[in-house]
Design a protein around this motif. Sequence first.
Motif, short mmCIF file in Angstrom:
data_model
loop_
_atom_site.label_atom_id
_atom_site.label_comp_id
_atom_site.label_asym_id
_atom_site.label_seq_id
_atom_site.Cartn_x
_atom_site.Cartn_y
_atom_site.Cartn_z
N MET A 1 -4.53 8.61 -5.16
CA MET A 1 -5.27 7.36 -4.99
C MET A 1 -4.42 6.35 -4.22
N PHE A 2 -5.09 5.43 -3.52
CA PHE A 2 -4.37 4.37 -2.83
C PHE A 2 -3.77 3.41 -3.88
N PHE B 1 -10.98 3.38 -4.39
CA PHE B 1 -9.61 3.75 -4.01
C PHE B 1 -9.27 5.21 -4.29
N GLY B 2 -10.16 5.94 -4.94
CA GLY B 2 -9.88 7.33 -5.24
C GLY B 2 -9.33 7.50 -6.64
N CYS C 1 0.86 -1.18 0.00
CA CYS C 1 0.00 0.00 0.00
C CYS C 1 0.90 1.24 0.00
N ALA C 2 0.60 2.15 -0.90
CA ALA C 2 1.38 3.38 -0.99
C ALA C 2 0.44 4.55 -1.25
N LEU C 3 0.92 5.74 -0.89
CA LEU C 3 0.11 6.94 -1.02
C LEU C 3 1.04 8.11 -1.30
N ILE C 4 0.70 8.91 -2.31
CA ILE C 4 1.46 10.11 -2.65
C ILE C 4 0.50 11.29 -2.68
N ILE C 5 0.74 12.27 -1.81
CA ILE C 5 -0.13 13.44 -1.73
C ILE C 5 0.72 14.69 -1.94
N PRO C 6 0.63 15.35 -3.08
CA PRO C 6 1.34 16.64 -3.24
C PRO C 6 0.78 17.67 -2.27
N LEU C 7 1.65 18.47 -1.70
CA LEU C 7 1.18 19.49 -0.77
C LEU C 7 0.25 20.48 -1.46
#
Length: 1099
Positions: free
Chosen positions: A489-490, A483-484, A338-344
Amino acid sequence: MWVTPEEVVLLKNALKLWVTDRSNGYFLLQHRRGHGDTGGKITGLLVGALDTVLDSNARVAPFRIVLHVPGSQVSWIIASGATIEEVQKHWKWLEQNLLPYMAVFENKEDAASFVQGKVKGLIAEEVLGSQAAREDDPARFREDLARFEQRFGLPQREKLVTHYTCCCWKGRVPRQGSLYLTTNHIAFYSFLLGKEVKLLVPWAEVTRLERVSVGLLTDVIRVHTRRKQRDFSMFLNVDEVMRVMCQLADIALRRLLDSGGLTLDQTLQESTNITKRVLEEQALRQYVLSLFGLPRAERLQEVMPCSVWTPHARCHTPGTVYTTDGYLCFSSREEGQCALIIPLAEILSVEKAESTSALPNPVIISVRCKRAFQLIELLHRDELVENLRDRLRALHWKQAMIREHDQRKKSTISAAPYYTFCYDTVQSDEEDSSVIISDKALRHTVHTDVMSSFHPSQSDAQNKTSNMEQVRERLWDDHFTEFGRGVHMFRTDKIRKLVALGIPESLRGELWLNFSDTCSSLAAHPNYYADLLEKCRGETSIATEEIERDLHRSLPEHPAFQNETGISALRRVLTAYAYRNPDIGYCQSMNILASVMLLYTKEEEAFWLLVTVCERMLPDYFNRRVIGAQVDQSVFEELIGERLPELAERVPDLSPLASASLTWFLTLFVNVLPFRSALCVLDSFFYHGIRAIFQIALAVLDANAAELSTCSDDGHALMILTSFLEQVRHEDESHVCPEDAGASPHVNITTLITDAYEKFGGVTVKHLEMLRSRHRVQVLQAHEDTTKDNALRLVTPEVSLSQEDLSELYELFKTEHFISLYWGDGVCASSSAPPPPPLSRVAAGGSSERYVVDRAQFKSLYELLSPWVCGTHTDAVAQRAFTLLDQDRDSLVTFSQFAQMLDVLYCEELNEKIRLLYRLHIPPALSEDAEDSSPMKSPVLSTTRPLYVNLPNGERKSYEEQLQQMLQDLSKGKEKNEEKPLPHMNQREFIQFSKTLYSMFQGDPDEAELFQAIGMVTSLVLQIGEARHRDRPPAEGESESDDGWSASFEQILASLLTEQVLVNFLERPVHLSGKIGDAKPRQYRERAGLLMIQHAAAS
């Protein structure tokens, strides 16, 4: 040196290994038993051996001061030293500053505590501002640093990074000692049974680092150089040692060698900033950037264990959160689960929620798409939230400034848009100055009947393909719901399976942008692409010429690139990128990748997708030497041995298989697979990164392992792989190619990708980064070998030196260049010297010279290698030789120039040697205002000596007759070899010439005869010059102060040839190989010693 107070080991006291020299009420000055014994007495040998075995510091300092409280059984070591003078200095300080106050304390234990506190304070003052201040354990590092400086005597700029205790093996004999890793060297020290061993290996000479098994030892680090190899073992943490060694070697080679465009992180560019802690941070940062595909400029800020609520699993998934300047990322404990990337830029708010037993320390992160992410179990929640809010405020302010700037820019231009965003490239006369950018993917501009000609199919197969596309689209819609959708997205195992099936045509462009996070770059740089096109319009360069040559080779079968529309869009994207990044410019295979991107994304999106691939996902792949691709090719060869052991056992040489994979990595399989299958590989690449290419390449070899094992030659193996890849089909194409009926059975690309994940899922990002760091050393050294071969090939036709001597001479020249980079430019020059020379220069004739030396470095090399040893006058001769060789007056001398000078000194005939000596004493080598810094007095020149010479046949001939005959012979030789005549030498220059000759003879066995001979020659030349001056009419414009005396090269040469003892001396054979052998150990020692003296004088 003062040391942290440490209790004396009782075992050593019992064995009486120390002898007390001086004592008072509280302090003992002791020396090590056996220290200073001559003749190798058994006491000193046994004590030294015992120290090596029992003490982790390999050799105990021979002198120490002990704090001993009367009546107590406990003592403390408070100072130690390598010399008695060093310890006596501390002893004197104790007697003057502490001993008088010891009687004040009624309690002896309080007195001991007072002394220990004072010593710790002294250590803290010494540590403050020194190298040790930035270490995790400053006091211990300070002691290690002192031992390192004492044992190896290198300048202070030689930054010690860390120290380990280990064994160095010489054959089957281990030597216990200390391994010091510095920014420039591997150093090992051992003292066992009276024998001291010192090894100093520059990182620039390390060609390979590997872990091997030797006999019963399974964790041995083997360090390869071009001449030998060294084995080190018995480490407490061999993984850490290997990582640090690989990092230091990688950093040193990037900094010293021609790295082909490899960039070095700003933190590591200054060697004094490199510490063990910095290396650990850099290793983690590199892993995070590769794991999430973040921009290379991102700095790692916080790393914290936590758990993230995953709605699809209805639970919290444990892992680690990583924050950088512009991103918040999460990865589960098992990489890829499971990974997640969220740009500020997507985050609206970061809020702390109420902490409960079920949800400890929760943080809620809200993003623009009306989704929220919950993080719990954050140990430093307040610090994380505050730092994220600060970065968000700064980001929002920056975005507001950009919007304000864009609004002002729009208000200053006309209502008609300057840039026309339409796809039709047919321009009218009124708009021929506008840059036209496509706002559609190219595949949407090709008519259906044309696309069907590119993908010929039957109607039922077409319907089946359409149905399967609809099924895949529904699967992705369901996935987005759960999942978005978007960058954040996840990323789970389910999405991996969907990617393996192939992304629907309608979603491919969007998902490529989201998987690679290209959409963040696109959003952060509005109008950047259009502005770039305007700036580079009309620019021409080598890159643009190469682009024009390759435009029609980019997917030539695809209808989108069979007209000017597609070609123009491709030209704009490639040209804009070449202008944006001139260090890369344009590299073959970029055109193929950009072509595919243009099919599924808009033109501006394709540009940013190319930026992401070249600068983030495939760093160093597209520089001028494709270093990154070669490194991965070398990594792939090792992975074959690891993951396909049976194939590796049957095919001893795996390099041809790895070489065949270079195209796979450079073009991401686009050039070797059918187009639809290649798209599926690109889908996996944009989701998994380069790890997917490694896994698929291994799967290809695994599928053909049986046939490859029986190959007779490399060409046969290549044919097997090519034939296999041509048969890989997408499931939509299973009924599309009737002409292939009867050919080999097709392989489903989905099956191939799935097998790659299942069989080679253990190839993780962390493992790849470790292998890359190690193999980059090999690749850079291979390029260095090529650079050396090219340099020698250019020089060889110009000189008569042997290849072996020329090769060794190149290494000395290179080492001299490196020493300046190691320890600064002040080794042989003043503090006001110019900055270090550039790493390369284009020599005469257009050939590139990799290494050059400045005046100070040349002087050092001249003193080491010149056969003309002139004593105190050597410095002046070296300065003139440098000025003579520096033809373009840039204060730099190339290797070819230096080699040609030595060739004259060692290999040319006597006439050429004297010619060179003559040129060193006339302009430009000797300027009119040059002052002779040599303390040697000028020779006394007489003009009254008898002018005759005894010939071998017994005749007596006057010097005038003899010289006349020699000048006639020289003029005949000159006619044969047309050379530009040398200017005449005036009297001042001739005096300097004579002084150099006198200095060359000092200490020679025939010194008296040589002095008499040179006196004869100088007297003769002076008389010739005076006679010539009397007979010559005064020149027009000649000043009264100018006496007009001069002598020609031919006259001086003929005069020297009349003295056989001078001829014998100048023709005396001197072997360059012997000089080089003597120079190697002296080069480091003398330069390091001189620099240390300069530092001491400056302080």
